[in-house]
Design an enzyme around this catalytic site. Structure first.
Site, PDB file in Angstrom:
ATOM      1  N   HIS A  89     -39.843 -39.263  39.232  1.00 56.61           N
ATOM      2  CA  HIS A  89     -38.885 -40.174  39.538  1.00 56.61           C
ATOM      3  C   HIS A  89     -38.220 -40.157  40.828  1.00 56.61           C
ATOM      4  O   HIS A  89     -37.898 -41.463  41.558  1.00 56.61           O
ATOM      5  CB  HIS A  89     -37.658 -39.711  38.471  1.00 56.61           C
ATOM      6  CG  HIS A  89     -36.537 -40.756  38.427  1.00 56.61           C
ATOM      7  ND1 HIS A  89     -36.806 -42.130  38.238  1.00 56.61           N
ATOM      8  CD2 HIS A  89     -35.446 -40.786  38.997  1.00 56.61           C
ATOM      9  CE1 HIS A  89     -35.642 -42.854  38.285  1.00 56.61           C
ATOM     10  NE2 HIS A  89     -34.660 -42.148  38.599  1.00 56.61           N
TER      11      HIS A  89
ATOM     12  N   HIS B 112     -37.584 -37.794  35.690  1.00 50.39           N
ATOM     13  CA  HIS B 112     -36.499 -38.479  34.671  1.00 50.39           C
ATOM     14  C   HIS B 112     -37.049 -38.190  33.275  1.00 50.39           C
ATOM     15  O   HIS B 112     -38.074 -38.299  32.812  1.00 50.39           O
ATOM     16  CB  HIS B 112     -36.633 -39.850  34.831  1.00 50.39           C
ATOM     17  CG  HIS B 112     -35.361 -40.787  34.245  1.00 50.39           C
ATOM     18  ND1 HIS B 112     -35.223 -40.870  33.079  1.00 50.39           N
ATOM     19  CD2 HIS B 112     -33.923 -41.180  34.972  1.00 50.39           C
ATOM     20  CE1 HIS B 112     -34.165 -41.408  32.949  1.00 50.39           C
ATOM     21  NE2 HIS B 112     -33.311 -41.694  34.192  1.00 50.39           N
TER      22      HIS B 112
ATOM     23  N   ARG C  18     -31.068 -34.253  42.037  1.00 57.38           N
ATOM     24  CA  ARG C  18     -30.092 -35.583  42.456  1.00 57.38           C
ATOM     25  C   ARG C  18     -29.093 -35.724  41.288  1.00 57.38           C
ATOM     26  O   ARG C  18     -29.646 -35.869  39.926  1.00 57.38           O
ATOM     27  CB  ARG C  18     -30.955 -36.715  42.938  1.00 57.38           C
ATOM     28  CG  ARG C  18     -30.034 -37.817  43.157  1.00 57.38           C
ATOM     29  CD  ARG C  18     -30.882 -38.980  43.813  1.00 57.38           C
ATOM     30  NE  ARG C  18     -31.907 -39.507  43.030  1.00 57.38           N
ATOM     31  CZ  ARG C  18     -31.777 -40.306  42.017  1.00 57.38           C
ATOM     32  NH1 ARG C  18     -30.442 -40.840  41.736  1.00 57.38           N
ATOM     33  NH2 ARG C  18     -32.763 -40.746  41.444  1.00 57.38           N
TER      34      ARG C  18
ATOM     35  N   ARG D  16     -30.318 -33.527  35.118  1.00 60.83           N
ATOM     36  CA  ARG D  16     -31.488 -34.388  34.809  1.00 60.83           C
ATOM     37  C   ARG D  16     -32.478 -33.240  34.639  1.00 60.83           C
ATOM     38  O   ARG D  16     -33.451 -33.431  33.762  1.00 60.83           O
ATOM     39  CB  ARG D  16     -31.595 -35.387  35.717  1.00 60.83           C
ATOM     40  CG  ARG D  16     -32.908 -36.244  35.492  1.00 60.83           C
ATOM     41  CD  ARG D  16     -32.613 -37.448  36.613  1.00 60.83           C
ATOM     42  NE  ARG D  16     -31.553 -38.384  36.203  1.00 60.83           N
ATOM     43  CZ  ARG D  16     -31.541 -39.629  37.019  1.00 60.83           C
ATOM     44  NH1 ARG D  16     -32.234 -39.606  38.294  1.00 60.83           N
ATOM     45  NH2 ARG D  16     -30.741 -40.446  36.796  1.00 60.83           N
TER      46      ARG D  16
ATOM     47  N   GLU E 231     -23.001 -41.622  33.822  1.00 63.60           N
ATOM     48  CA  GLU E 231     -24.272 -40.827  33.577  1.00 63.60           C
ATOM     49  C   GLU E 231     -24.289 -39.549  33.611  1.00 63.60           C
ATOM     50  O   GLU E 231     -23.206 -38.866  33.792  1.00 63.60           O
ATOM     51  CB  GLU E 231     -25.203 -41.354  34.644  1.00 63.60           C
ATOM     52  CG  GLU E 231     -25.568 -42.818  34.493  1.00 63.60           C
ATOM     53  CD  GLU E 231     -26.783 -43.643  35.605  1.00 63.60           C
ATOM     54  OE1 GLU E 231     -27.753 -44.010  35.101  1.00 63.60           O
ATOM     55  OE2 GLU E 231     -26.159 -43.265  36.884  1.00 63.60           O
TER      56      GLU E 231
HETATM   57  C1  SIN Z   1     -31.225 -44.125  35.418  1.00 62.13           C
HETATM   58  O1  SIN Z   1     -30.542 -45.089  35.360  1.00 62.13           O
HETATM   59  O2  SIN Z   1     -31.268 -43.248  34.542  1.00 62.13           O
HETATM   60  C2  SIN Z   1     -31.657 -43.747  36.869  1.00 62.13           C
HETATM   61  C3  SIN Z   1     -30.456 -43.512  37.769  1.00 62.13           C
HETATM   62  C4  SIN Z   1     -30.832 -42.735  38.920  1.00 62.13           C
HETATM   63  O3  SIN Z   1     -32.029 -42.323  39.275  1.00 62.13           O
HETATM   64  O4  SIN Z   1     -30.097 -42.493  39.643  1.00 62.13           O
END
Ligand code: SIN
Length: 528
Positions: free
Chosen positions: A333, A230, A368, A273, A115
């Site tokens: 988020h 998010h 985060r 993010r 990610e």
């Molecule tokens: C996501 O799956 O994009 C969110 C994961 C997260 O908030 O850590």
């Protein structure tokens, strides 16, 4: 052995409850039905951990720590990040022992994905994109068993739940109709503040009760201004599209089809993010998530197999990432801020331990890192129980965060919920400024509604949480991580933490009496 009241049944609360029973404590799990609905249940992407498979692929715990601190704009606590990341593999083992079945590759090895802002593939997942649901289902199953054996007491707490305080220490929970549950410590695990916002990724609107309860009890709150948005929420589907899609190769395009993130950050769609959320918010003509690179590489059918939950949610809205890009926008988020705790999950109020999203451990800094939230939920849940075992719960945390600002915050029978959410979306979002923050504060505590503070008046939890966020955001005048000021002045000061404390703690700290924060759930049905 001690008696523990755990408030909240998401991953952090369940972890504390199960570990508490294993350690021989008497555990009461008070839940509003969140054994069915919580933020944890909705977590898609996964659980970040450097496991043996990751080590074999050249990853390291040090790299996980570095990514955590870097994504957090260097505002996080290096010691906390080091401890949490080092324990991650052990936590994976604990969750496996409690019944979690991680996704594996065709060779039977645990399957790892990547990610944003992670230097390596180190995200474990369950059910493709249903990681939180898979883990919580396993732990809930175990809670069922323990409850059936009479080893765990589970009840649906009702509106008006309160913390009982004696001589400044939490000594239990007040239940409706004057009943009380005395406990050696209360573990607050009721999550973040998603319900403060109208535009949020969570389908469960968390009222912010943990913040409200702890504030009223006199606990120090820290980093309240640090709210994560998010970047890829589909408003059409009312559903978040996991960052793991970008980890697998999906890209972002603006209204003209340009990959705008390439011009913003060298990491493009895999930048932290907060950076991507700002890019999406500012994209000319809107932003679209384009999964064509994945389809080209992995063929048709891959997306549905790898991301079944997202595929189904989009399909319900007539959307199909395999056929066409999907419009996305940022949505609230996660709350990096919260009740300030030490490494032992202790707040500054004796007897009040705080875990999961409700806590501010220092792990996340100003933003985060993806998939560090479930990790932190487990870590803090276990830490709280270890603190109980060591008999250290009655000691308040002594935090090295600087002197808290004493915030005189007269409570009002405040703004209706819709207004709170409108103000939060408008002024406490991805970008803030002094004018908007002042408007939010004025709108949240309208002088005309209560010229004199009313003795018995209380804000709703959402309103109180929004006021705390707005005050903290006003106190940080320079941008840092997810707290972005259009009118940023002065240098960013990572490590300088905005801490707030209520100079007039209440003797009994209730959630909003008029709310259904705690259910109206028949206790017998909670585990049904
Ligand atoms: C996501 O799956 O994009 C969110 C994961 C997260 O908030 O850590």
């Amino acid at each position: 052995m001690s008696t523990i009241a755990v408030i909240g049944g998401g991953l952090a609360g369940l972890t504390a409850a199960l570990a508490g029973v294993e350690a021989g404590h008497t555990v009461h799990l008070l839940d509003d039905g969140a054994l069915r609905s919580s933020a944890s249940v909705q977590a898609q992407g996964g659980f970040s951990a450097v496991t043996a498979a990751g080590l074999a692929a050249g990853d390291s715990v040090a790299s996980h720590v570095a990514d955590t601190l870097e994504a957090g704009a260097r505002h996080g606590d290096p010691a906390v990040a080091a401890a949490v990341c080092a324990a991650a593999e052990e936590h994976v083992g604990t969750l496996s022992r409690w019944g979690t079945v991680w996704d594996t590759d065709p060779n039977g090895n645990v399957s790892l994905t990547r990610e944003a802002a992670h230097a390596a593939s180190r995200i474990l997942h369950v059910g493709g994109d249903a990681t939180g649901a898979g883990i919580v289902a396993a732990l809930r199953g175990r809670a069922h068993t323990l409850a059936a054996q009479g080893r765990l007491h589970v009840s649906g707490a009702l509106p008006g739940l309160s913390l009982l305080l004696e001589a400044g220490a939490v000594v239990g929970v007040g239940l409706p109709a004057g009943e009380t549950l005395r406990a050696d410590a209360v573990i607050l695990a009721s999550g973040g503040i998603s319900g403060v916002y109208a535009t949020r990724t969570s389908r469960f609107a968390n009222r912010g009760d943990a913040a409200a309860l702890a504030w009223r009890a006199g606990a120090v709150l820290a980093d309240a201004e640090m709210v994560q948005f998010h970047p890829t929420y589909s408003a059409e589907a009312g559903f978040m599209i996991s960052e793991a899609l970008r980890g697998e190769g999906a890209v972002l395009r603006d209204g003209r089809g340009r990959r705008f993130m390439l011009e913003i950050d060298e990491r493009a769609e895999l930048a932290p993010r907060d950076v991507v959320a700002r890019g999406v918010a500012r994209a000319e003509g809107g932003a679209w998530l384009d999964a064509a690179p994945i389809v080209e590489r992995d063929g048709r059918g891959f997306l549905a197999a790898r991301f079944p939950t997202i595929t189904a949610a989009l399909a319900r809205a007539g959307l199909d990432l395999e056929r066409a890009p999907v419009a996305v926008r940022p949505a609230q988020h996660y709350w990096m801020g919260g009740v300030a705790v030490d490494a032992h999950a202790r707040s500054t109020v004796p007897g009040l331990l705080v875990v999961g999203e409700a806590s501010r451990t220092g792990l996340h800094g100003a933003n985060r890192l993806a998939s560090n939230s479930l990790l932190e939920a487990v870590h803090t849940g276990l830490a709280a129980v270890a603190t109980m075992g060591a008999g250290a719960h009655a000691e308040p945390a002594s935090l090295l965060l600087g002197e808290p600002v004493e915030l005189e915050l007269a409570e009002h029978r405040g703004a209706p919920l819709e207004r709170v959410r409108t103000l939060a979306d408008r002024h406490l979002g991805v970008e803030r400024d002094a004018v908007g923050l002042a408007a939010a504060l004025a709108g949240l505590a309208p002088a005309e509604a209560s010229p004199e503070p009313e003795a018995d008046a209380v804000d709703s939890s959402e309103s109180l949480a929004a006021r705390l966020i707005a005050h903290a955001a006003s106190l940080r005048s320079a941008s840092l991580g997810a707290h972005h000021r259009r009118d940023s002045v002065g240098p960013a000061t990572p490590g300088a933490t905005v801490t707030l404390v209520n100079p007039h703690p209440a003797e009994r700290c209730a959630t909003t009496p008029d709310g259904a924060a705690w259910g109206q759930v028949d206790a017998r049905k909670v585990l049904a």
